[in-house]
Write an enzyme that holds these catalytic residues in place. Structure first.
Site, short mmCIF file in Angstrom:
data_model
loop_
_atom_site.label_atom_id
_atom_site.label_comp_id
_atom_site.label_asym_id
_atom_site.label_seq_id
_atom_site.Cartn_x
_atom_site.Cartn_y
_atom_site.Cartn_z
CG HIS A 82 -4.72 -12.53 2.29
ND1 HIS A 82 -3.82 -12.99 3.22
CD2 HIS A 82 -4.54 -11.19 2.23
CE1 HIS A 82 -3.12 -11.98 3.69
NE2 HIS A 82 -3.54 -10.87 3.11
CG ASP A 161 6.66 -10.58 1.86
OD1 ASP A 161 6.51 -9.41 1.46
OD2 ASP A 161 6.03 -11.05 2.82
NE ARG A 168 6.66 -2.63 1.77
CZ ARG A 168 5.55 -3.36 1.75
NH1 ARG A 168 5.62 -4.68 1.65
NH2 ARG A 168 4.37 -2.81 1.81
CB SER A 183 4.10 -7.79 0.32
OG SER A 183 3.99 -8.38 1.57
CE LYS A 187 2.68 -12.14 2.84
NZ LYS A 187 3.21 -11.00 3.51
N1 URA Z 1 0.37 -7.40 4.51
C1 URA Z 1 1.38 -7.99 3.85
O1 URA Z 1 1.50 -9.21 3.86
N2 URA Z 1 2.25 -7.22 3.16
C2 URA Z 1 2.15 -5.88 3.11
O2 URA Z 1 2.95 -5.25 2.47
C3 URA Z 1 1.09 -5.27 3.80
C4 URA Z 1 0.21 -6.06 4.49
#
Ligand code: URA
Length: 435
Positions: A82, A161, A168, A183, A187
């Site tokens: 990622h 999320d 946010r 967050s 995932k």
């Molecule tokens: N990318 C994400 O998936 N979440 C965040 O909070 C910031 C960047």
């Protein structure tokens, strides 16, 4: 339990228990907790932060808010990479085929994303015929047969999320390490990978502008992942200038093909992919050292097997594999213009953010969900940090469709370059390793 009490508790800097965090996440997803209370809570977290235990609990509450992918249909350890996102970041396009060619399966779920260019899915769709929509069964069988598949996100992953991130975004609470870390990791955990390699970008074109905050984020994410039994490693890599030369959807795919074909340039892209890939392999099989993994990956670039894997992958997903031999098969912009250097000296900085904005202005990126992206336009740098340049030498090629947009992009490109009498000795590609 009452939400107002938890807002108060966090406002005072006290730690919340697992049950309290589960209550907040479940209540917000079900709609019982309204946006105004969640906003207040997020702002309290922003100022008071969260302990590691709270951050892990928040991550797991979000991971369990929707489907958990079961990747047991794919043989062997599942490794995922990622990136926190940056300008010209096409690492997945190189890493996937390279790691698969070295014998390690890559089952990648990617997104379209918002930002200065499209996401991996958009980039791949610049290959004529290429499709990323597939059933889970087909996804598994392709990974088992050729070792590599890339699909769009399937199932209802981490709805908590999605809902919290949207809030946010409009409450100025994005740039908060426990919230970003939970967050991203929620995932990754819900996507089912056993091994997670994170590329945390730092610099002008990244979320995290400095090494200290990027390192803090990387360390937090590693602690979350390792704490819940997923082998997690992170590199903090440079995003003060774009990665590689190309910024734009099809332009980036062409550049990835060049690296897969064994070309040594762009050196930063090649090196970052080799490093990330080495940790992916080492994480999957600890009996293979990072150095050995690096050498295996280099071999796949040199002996043509990484490029062959890319071609097989493109064919399996319906794309025209001849793109690797004939770049004119990619979508082409209407026009191209060279921007020339106006000064002599070393390039000491190429502001990644301004280059990203230029590519976005040309149409390569997406400002909001659902927008179309122009697959052909973008920019290709000819000079990067520590190159010496003379007045009148080509600095950047701009691929564009509209003269009006070109002028706006050119202003940003010219402003992006800083010159100096000496090379910038502080510049480096990998800032930190958390392994
Ligand atoms: N990318 C994400 O998936 N979440 C965040 O909070 C910031 C960047």
């Amino acid at each position: 339990m009452r939400m107002v009490d938890f807002i108060e508790k966090k406002k005072q800097g006290k730690n919340l228990s697992k049950e309290e965090i589960d209550f907040i996440v479940e209540g917000y997803v079900s709609g019982e907790i309204p946006d105004y209370q969640m906003s207040a809570f997020l702002m309290a977290v922003y100022f008071q932060k969260m302990s590691m235990e709270e951050t892990v609990n928040l991550t797991m509450a979000m991971a369990h808010s929707g489907d958990l992918l079961d990747l047991s249909g794919i043989k062997g350890k599942k490794v995922d990479k990622h990136s926190t996102g940056g300008i010209g970041d096409k690492t997945t396009l190189v890493l996937g085929p390279m790691v698969a060619a070295a014998g390690f399966p890559v089952a990648k779920m990617s997104g379209r994303g918002l930002g200065f260019t499209g996401g991996t899915i958009d980039k791949l769709e610049s290959i004529p015929g290429f499709s990323t929509g597939m059933e889970t069964k087909q996804f598994f069988s392709q990974v088992n047969s050729i070792g590599l598949a890339v699909t769009g996100q399937t199932g209802n992953l981490t709805p908590a999320d999605k809902k919290i991130y949207a809030l946010r975004d409009v409450t100025a609470t994005v740039d908060c390490i426990p919230l970003i870390a939970s967050s991203i990791m929620s995932k990754k955990i819900a996507s089912g990978a056993d091994v997670i390699v994170l590329d945390v970008k730092c610099g002008s074109g990244a979320f995290m502008k400095d090494e200290a905050s990027a390192s803090a984020l990387a360390k937090t994410m590693c602690e979350i992942g390792n704490g819940v039994g997923r082998r997690t490693m992170a590199l903090v890599s440079d995003m003060d200038q774009p990665l590689g030369f190309a910024v734009g959807n099809s332009l980036e795919v062409m550049e990835a093909i060049q690296v897969l074909s064994g070309k040594k340039e762009p050196a930063d892209l090649r090196e970052l992919c080799l490093q990330l890939g080495s940790y992916m392999i080492h994480g999957s099989d600890s009996s293979i050292s990072v150095k050995e993994a690096y050498e295996r990956l280099e071999k796949t670039l040199e002996d043509g097997s990484a490029l062959e894997k890319f071609r097989a992958f493109v064919q399996a997903q319906g794309g025209n594999q001849d793109v690797t031999k004939d770049f004119s098969l990619f979508p082409q912009s209407k026009a191209k213009q060279e921007i020339l250097a106006t000064q002599e000296g070393y390039i000491t900085h190429v502001d990644a953010m301004l280059i990203g904005e230029a590519s976005m202005v040309l149409g390569a990126g997406r400002a909001k969900k659902g927008d179309d992206v122009n697959l052909a336009v973008g920019v290709v740098l000819h000079k990067k940090v520590n190159d010496y340049v003379k007045v009148g030498e080509p600095l950047v090629s701009v691929y564009y469709d509209s003269e009006k947009l070109l002028e706006d992009a050119k202003e940003r490109i010219n402003a992006a370059f800083t010159y100096g009498p000496r090379a910038n000795s502080n510049h480096k590609l990998i800032h930190q390793l958390f392994v």
